[in-house]
Design an enzyme around this catalytic site. Structure first.
Site, short mmCIF file in Angstrom:
data_model
loop_
_atom_site.label_atom_id
_atom_site.label_comp_id
_atom_site.label_asym_id
_atom_site.label_seq_id
_atom_site.Cartn_x
_atom_site.Cartn_y
_atom_site.Cartn_z
N TRP A 1 14.97 42.78 -2.41
CA TRP A 1 15.27 41.60 -1.60
C TRP A 1 15.67 41.93 -0.16
O TRP A 1 15.99 41.03 0.60
CB TRP A 1 16.41 40.79 -2.25
N CYS B 1 12.31 36.34 -7.59
CA CYS B 1 12.55 35.44 -8.73
C CYS B 1 11.30 34.76 -9.27
O CYS B 1 11.11 34.68 -10.48
CB CYS B 1 13.63 34.42 -8.38
N HIS C 1 15.55 28.89 -6.47
CA HIS C 1 15.54 29.95 -7.47
C HIS C 1 14.65 29.50 -8.62
O HIS C 1 14.64 28.32 -8.99
CB HIS C 1 16.96 30.24 -7.97
N ASP D 1 16.19 33.42 -17.75
CA ASP D 1 16.05 33.89 -16.37
C ASP D 1 15.96 35.41 -16.35
O ASP D 1 16.95 36.09 -16.59
CB ASP D 1 17.24 33.41 -15.54
N TYR E 1 15.25 33.91 1.17
CA TYR E 1 15.39 32.72 0.34
C TYR E 1 16.64 32.78 -0.53
O TYR E 1 17.09 31.77 -1.07
CB TYR E 1 14.14 32.51 -0.52
N ASP F 1 17.93 23.87 6.69
CA ASP F 1 16.96 24.91 6.38
C ASP F 1 15.57 24.43 6.76
O ASP F 1 15.15 23.33 6.37
CB ASP F 1 16.99 25.27 4.90
#
Length: 716
Positions: A255, A291, A349, A374, A535, A600
């Protein structure tokens, strides 16, 4: 891998042919069991449903055929990994009532003679999924086959814990190899097509290999194979194995913006390519995932194994590290966010939901249905990086004391956000408590169409409603035993809005709107800034700032226009998701009250054009063309185009890397012949040093070969 397996089985059959011949009837059985999309060359069945075999041998005794099935090392009856049964004590056969497949393996004779018998074998709905050996004996005749039968979960069987009653949903959540992943921000939701490809012929073996490499299997293979009857267990194992943080999992996450030695996460559009790369390189983790990539690959594995699954995107998704259902955000006194904070709010996400019963939690089916899973490695669960299955119903009810990981998921969709201002001397001041922002526009692909379905109401009641606040209070009480508190509404309201849709490559024009409830005019110091953000809510670069003094009149709306130039943000965007624009207003009074507004912004990418020409018939030649034109006044460097599509292209097609001057185009032309029937999707990707991984897609519904019709032009 599947070719080698078929070859080994073929050898076994040839060696046994002198004694007993067995016809596995793969075409009929696989079609009946909804596995014919995977292959017709080997037997793949779903538990809870009978399958047919034909046995031929001299001096056959049809009423005394002994059969043994085994899966995993050290198979035994007590563990449920071995079963021996006989035609002399037949069980339920084909056409039996629902529930007949819930017990033990059994066999019945459909028809017979002195040299042949047609058998109907019932695989129980509680059978362990995986590869089984099969042995048959009748009198002096015997034959054995290793890796003869692959058993999957069965969403069509009422006794299977993954039973999904709606056929349209089964087609979408089990059988559909194409899907949509939603990204962007809550005010600008964008989508990308994804090739799940769960029925590509090697994927089922890769999924089984993934199960065999999980640490629980490595530690105790007998126990692990025995537990593979349980979709709760299987889904939790897969959640851990999609990421590589604790094991030899499929994907390594990254990331920080540095992707040397791997693939930029935004470039992926196919689970098949990732899973094949993992198996090709001896199960070393594929670099890199984020993700939506983790979630999409997990969706492929679950659908392949027979667990209904869908990909879900949550906007304004909280990462609550201490799971107190409060997320702390910090701004500095000059208007930008610090580099790192333990709590965070992701623009979006992505996770998956798997469909299954939860008898481990309730006897009355309260928590049955969709379960959040997840695979993105965020926080550890029972010591490993996995999450779920967390019942969506438990999240809706605020039952945060229910297994697994419900407090974490509840926080993602409904935590309260507390904003703090960090002064130059390090002191902090609470400036805002927000009960409504977290968890917006929770989205998944609709059944049977490419439209977006909003499922926010399955996770929580309407924001700000009495019911939603009551559930939040209940959730907090079950987690912390405390009652939440709120901050009064500020007397000054500020909001930031766009003048026009933002286009990457152009200046972004905005407005700051202010309105005061005070009775007197307010003198304010206004500090504005723009940061390019990942993000995950982490700042990547400060790109613009400005400050001014303003006098705000009471009960009058005032507007201030400003602009973030492309020259400031362009090269910083790269693989980052958005630009966060914020404004902090500080009163010129002794009290120095402080107010905040933020927005955003996801700049739209230029268009990538994908056109398909030809009749979408199985085996018929078609062609595709991908075109991108440079819209900027300067050159674009390292431009390339790729094209993928399960059932359409056998492998990824890619152009050479080139430099594009202003107005110049890059083209990729590909001819192909669809090799599988049904709805398929071609996905094109354009990449350069300025515009990263712009995607386009075309749906191709492949029909059986018939006399050639006129050319069909599909474009989007």
């Amino acid at each position: 891998m599947s070719e080698n397996l078929s070859r080994r089985n073929a050898v076994s059959r040839d060696q046994a042919a002198v004694m007993m011949k067995v016809d596995f009837q793969c075409v009929k059985n696989n079609t009946d069991h909804h596995t014919n999309e995977i292959t017709l060359e080997r037997l793949i069945i779903r538990r809870g449903k009978a399958f047919s075999l034909t046995v031929n041998a001299e001096n056959l005794y049809p009423n005394d055929i002994q059969i043994t099935v085994e899966t995993g090392p050290g198979a035994c009856e007590q563990k449920g990994t071995r079963s021996s049964f006989s035609s002399s004590s037949p069980g339920p056969g084909p056409g039996s009532a629902p529930g007949s497949g819930s017990g033990s393996w059994s066999v019945s004779v459909s028809s017979s003679s002195s040299s042949s018998a047609s058998l109907s074998i019932m695989c129980p709905s509680s059978a362990c999924v995986g590869l089984y050996s099969l042995s048959l004996r009748s009198g002096s005749c015997a034959v054995s086959f290793e890796r003869a039968v692959t058993v999957l979960f069965n969403p069509w069987c009422e006794d299977d814990w993954v039973f999904l009653p709606n056929e349209a949903e089964r087609q979408e959540y089990v059988m559909n190899e194409q899907g949509i992943v939603y990204k962007g921000v809550d005010e600008y939701i964008n989508s990308m097509s994804w090739d799940f490809g769960q029925f590509e012929d090697d994927i089922v073996d890769i999924c089984l290999k993934l199960l065999d490499l999980n640490p629980k299997c490595v530690k105790d293979a007998q126990e692990d194979h025995s537990a593979r009857c349980n979709p709760i267990y299987i889904s939790r194992v897969i959640s851990a194995m999609i990421n590589s943080d604790d094991d030899r999992g499929v994907l390594m996450g990254q990331w920080d913006g540095s992707y040397i030695g791997g693939v930029v996460p935004s470039k992926w559009s196919s689970s098949v390519e990732i899973l094949r790369r993992w198996i090709k390189y001896d199960c070393h983790p594929v670099k890199f995932g984020q993700c939506w990539v983790f979630a999409a690959v997990m969706c492929t594995v679950l659908r392949c194994l027979g667990i209904p699954c869908r990909v879900v995107t949550n906007y304004q998704s909280a990462h609550d590290t201490d799971q107190n259902l409060l997320v702390d955000e910090f701004f500095s006194d000059y208007g930008v966010r610090p580099k790192r904070n333990l709590d965070s709010v992701w623009n979006y996400h992505v996770w998956v939901e798997g469909w299954m019963r939860r008898p481990d939690l309730s006897e009355d089916s309260l928590y049955d249905g969709w379960q959040v899973l997840d695979p993105t490695p965020q926080e550890k669960s029972s010591g490993i990086y996995c999450c779920g299955p967390a019942p969506v119903k438990a999240i809706l009810l605020g039952h945060t004391d229910v297994q697994y990981d419900v407090p974490f998921v509840f926080g993602e969709v409904n935590a309260d956000k507390v904003t703090w201002l960090v002064m130059a001397n390090g002191s902090k001041k609470k400036i805002l408590s927000d009960t409504k922002t977290i968890g917006q526009n929770i989205s998944t692909k609709a059944v049977g169409s490419n439209s977006r379905r909003d499922i926010t109401d399955q996770y929580k009641h309407p924001e700000g409603s009495v019911k939603e606040r009551a559930v939040f209070d209940e959730a907090v009480k079950r987690v912390t035993g405390l009652k939440p508190s709120e901050t009064p509404r500020p007397t000054l309201q500020m909001s930031i809005s766009l003048d026009a849709p933002p286009l990457n490559g152009t200046d972004i024009k905005l407005k700051l709107v202010l309105r005061s409830d005070n009775k007197k005019a307010q003198d304010l110091v206004l500090k504005m800034s723009a940061q390019v953000m990942r993000y995950t809510g982490t700042p990547a670069a400060n790109v613009w700032s400005d400050s001014t003094d303003i006098q705000l009149q009471p009960n009058i709306e005032q507007t201030l226009s400003f602009m973030v130039p492309f020259a400031a943000y362009g090269l910083k965007m790269m693989d980052n998701n958005c630009i966060k624009v914020s404004a902090i207003a500080t009163e010129k009074t002794e009290a120095k009250e402080i107010y905040l507004a933020e927005k955003d912004i996801v700049p739209h990418s230029p268009a990538l054009n994908l056109t398909v020409i030809g009749s979408p018939l199985q085996g018929s030649e078609m062609s595709a063309e991908v075109v991108f034109e440079n819209p900027l006044p300067g050159p674009l460097k390292n431009c390339s185009v790729t094209l993928t599509g399960s059932g359409l292209l056998k492998s990824t097609e890619k152009s050479s890397a080139v430099e594009l001057g202003p107005g110049q185009r890059i083209r990729l032309k590909v001819t192909f012949s669809p090799y599988r029937l049904g709805p398929k999707t071609l996905v094109a990707n354009f990449d350069s040093t300025t515009f990263r991984n712009i995607k386009a897609s075309v749906d191709v519904n492949v029909r059986p070969a018939t006399p050639t019709f006129g050319l069909l032009n599909l474009s989007r």
